[in-house]
Design a protein around this motif. Structure first.
Motif, mmCIF file in Angstrom:
data_model
loop_
_atom_site.group_PDB
_atom_site.id
_atom_site.type_symbol
_atom_site.label_atom_id
_atom_site.label_comp_id
_atom_site.label_asym_id
_atom_site.label_seq_id
_atom_site.Cartn_x
_atom_site.Cartn_y
_atom_site.Cartn_z
ATOM 1 N N TYR A 1 0.796 -1.217 0.000
ATOM 2 C CA TYR A 1 0.000 0.000 0.000
ATOM 3 C C TYR A 1 0.835 1.276 0.000
ATOM 4 O O TYR A 1 0.294 2.372 -0.166
ATOM 5 C CB TYR A 1 -0.931 0.023 1.228
ATOM 6 C CG TYR A 1 -1.884 -1.132 1.270
ATOM 7 C CD1 TYR A 1 -2.973 -1.192 0.404
ATOM 8 C CD2 TYR A 1 -1.694 -2.179 2.161
ATOM 9 C CE1 TYR A 1 -3.859 -2.264 0.439
ATOM 10 C CE2 TYR A 1 -2.569 -3.253 2.210
ATOM 11 C CZ TYR A 1 -3.647 -3.293 1.338
ATOM 12 O OH TYR A 1 -4.510 -4.353 1.363
ATOM 13 N N SER A 2 2.127 1.163 0.222
ATOM 14 C CA SER A 2 2.947 2.363 0.280
ATOM 15 C C SER A 2 4.378 2.037 -0.124
ATOM 16 O O SER A 2 4.787 0.869 -0.141
ATOM 17 C CB SER A 2 2.939 2.959 1.696
ATOM 18 O OG SER A 2 3.522 2.040 2.610
ATOM 19 N N ILE A 3 5.117 3.090 -0.447
ATOM 20 C CA ILE A 3 6.522 2.960 -0.820
ATOM 21 C C ILE A 3 7.322 3.961 0.013
ATOM 22 O O ILE A 3 7.001 5.149 0.017
ATOM 23 C CB ILE A 3 6.733 3.264 -2.315
ATOM 24 C CG1 ILE A 3 5.921 2.302 -3.175
ATOM 25 C CG2 ILE A 3 8.214 3.160 -2.686
ATOM 26 C CD1 ILE A 3 5.990 2.615 -4.665
ATOM 27 N N PRO A 4 8.328 3.511 0.741
ATOM 28 C CA PRO A 4 9.170 4.462 1.491
ATOM 29 C C PRO A 4 10.108 5.191 0.533
ATOM 30 O O PRO A 4 11.259 4.797 0.339
ATOM 31 C CB PRO A 4 9.923 3.548 2.462
ATOM 32 C CG PRO A 4 10.008 2.231 1.755
ATOM 33 C CD PRO A 4 8.735 2.117 0.954
ATOM 34 N N TRP A 5 9.633 6.278 -0.027
ATOM 35 C CA TRP A 5 10.330 6.904 -1.139
ATOM 36 C C TRP A 5 11.731 7.378 -0.773
ATOM 37 O O TRP A 5 12.649 7.278 -1.593
ATOM 38 C CB TRP A 5 9.516 8.080 -1.676
ATOM 39 C CG TRP A 5 8.365 7.661 -2.531
ATOM 40 C CD1 TRP A 5 7.038 7.827 -2.279
ATOM 41 C CD2 TRP A 5 8.437 6.980 -3.789
ATOM 42 N NE1 TRP A 5 6.275 7.305 -3.290
ATOM 43 C CE2 TRP A 5 7.119 6.775 -4.244
ATOM 44 C CE3 TRP A 5 9.482 6.526 -4.583
ATOM 45 C CZ2 TRP A 5 6.806 6.145 -5.435
ATOM 46 C CZ3 TRP A 5 9.189 5.892 -5.782
ATOM 47 C CH2 TRP A 5 7.867 5.701 -6.200
#
Length: 360
Positions: free
Chosen positions: A320-324
């Motif tokens: 659900y997310s990407i640690p950019w």
């Protein structure tokens, strides 16, 4: 060894040239200004060169802007600038190196106990080497660093066998196709050209079948088996590239060596290979990058503990997310060695792609 010494000497010269570039540039500017003052160089020519340089610099900066954007996302600590251009800033408000520290992790040289027995006695002298802490991620509030070092080791242990296996096939094949006449030689050349065009795509298309075969033999999680696959896909194009380069080396050089009494193996090692240095370096780089950057096959065949750097980078992507910020720092750290290789190998790549052995 002469070939390796020659390449090492040229790399050393390149490093010195890079270090001396600012000094040489200032010196050239000084000479140009003095020449204009003496009237030896028209001022209009200097203006043309200056304008061309500025335009070229602007173009290069525009091409490098995506890399700069990713760097700023990593330094921002949050990576918010990747979501929208409105939040992008040329310099982050609170830059931090924590994402890069998370990628690199601990750099600690452990201490060792070295025991030396005293002759003719039961005594031993024990020396304790100190523990050297280069970087401790815990000091920066990072408790669980990334597995970058493990991924790095896996990539190295895949890329090096790929190079060794492929080069052991490419060099003799390129020399034979360039210098020897044998039965069905033209058919083999045609096959190499065909595999050069469709080999890589065919390998990906047959990935499911190859995976089934690897599982059947129990080598689906083997880095060596993966290196063999990479070497096989690299052979057609790079053999044709090196063969075409060797075609530019005059046969008279080999004939002169034979007249001097050199056996065939010395003709190859002391005449053909040294004169093919640029072609060999280009082929080496292409093969190494195949093993270093390939993702699809590595992600399909390898297990978690054997992930290479590209697969390790992809593993940062969550559902659900990407640690950019961490993703950007990982990507830049991963790409830095490749950029350095291209920087120092530029002259070899240009010479190797010129298809002329005389330029090597």
């Amino acid at each position: 060894m002469g070939l390796l010494a020659n390449i090492g000497r040229k790399l050393s010269e390149d490093a010195k040239n890079v270090a001396m570039t600012p000094v040489n540039t200032l010196r050239n500017w000084k000479y140009t200004v003095e020449a204009v003052q003496r009237g030896e160089v028209p001022a209009s020519e200097v203006v043309k060169v200056a304008v061309s340089t500025i335009l070229a610099t602007v173009m290069v900066l525009a091409l490098l802007f995506p890399i700069y954007w990713i760097l700023m996302a990593a330094l921002s600590g949050s990576g918010a600038s990747l979501y929208t251009s409105e939040s992008f800033r040329l310099v982050p408000a609170k830059p931090t190196l924590k994402p890069f520290i998370w990628v690199i992790g601990d750099l600690i040289v452990p201490g060792y106990a070295i025991s030396l027995s005293v002759p003719l006695t039961d005594l031993a002298v024990v020396f304790n080497t100190p523990e050297i802490t280069i970087l401790d991620a815990a000091n920066y509030g990072i408790d669980r660093p990334s597995s970058f070092k493990t991924f790095l080791w896996n990539s190295v242990t895949v890329a090096i066998p790929t190079v060794l296996i492929a080069m052991s096939l490419i060099i003799p094949a390129a020399y034979a196709l360039s210098r020897q006449e044998f039965l069905l030689r033209r058919k083999v050349l045609f096959l190499y050209v065909l595999m050069t065009q469709v080999g890589g795509g065919l390998g990906v298309a047959l990935l499911i079948g190859m995976y089934a075969i690897y599982v059947q033999f129990g080598i689906n999680d083997s880095k060596l088996a993966l290196a063999v696959y990479y070497a096989a896909t690299a052979v057609p194009f790079n053999t044709w590239l090196l063969k075409t380069y060797m075609d530019g080396i005059p046969v008279s050089y080999e004939e002169a060596a034979v007249v001097d009494g050199a056996p065939p193996w010395r003709v190859v090692t002391e005449v053909i290979l040294p004169m093919s240095a640029a072609g060999l370096a280009t082929v080496f780089i292409f093969i190494f990058l195949t093993g270093w950057t390939e993702f699809v096959v590595a992600q399909t065949l390898l297990g978690t503990e054997n992930y290479t750097l590209p697969v390790g980078l992809y593993s940062l992507v969550g559902e659900y997310s990407i640690p950019w910020a961490r993703f950007s720092a990982f990507a830049l750290t991963f790409a830095t060695p490749i950029m350095l290789v291209y920087l120092f190998a530029q002259r070899y790549i240009e010479g190797g792609l010129s298809f002329s052995g005389m330029e090597g």
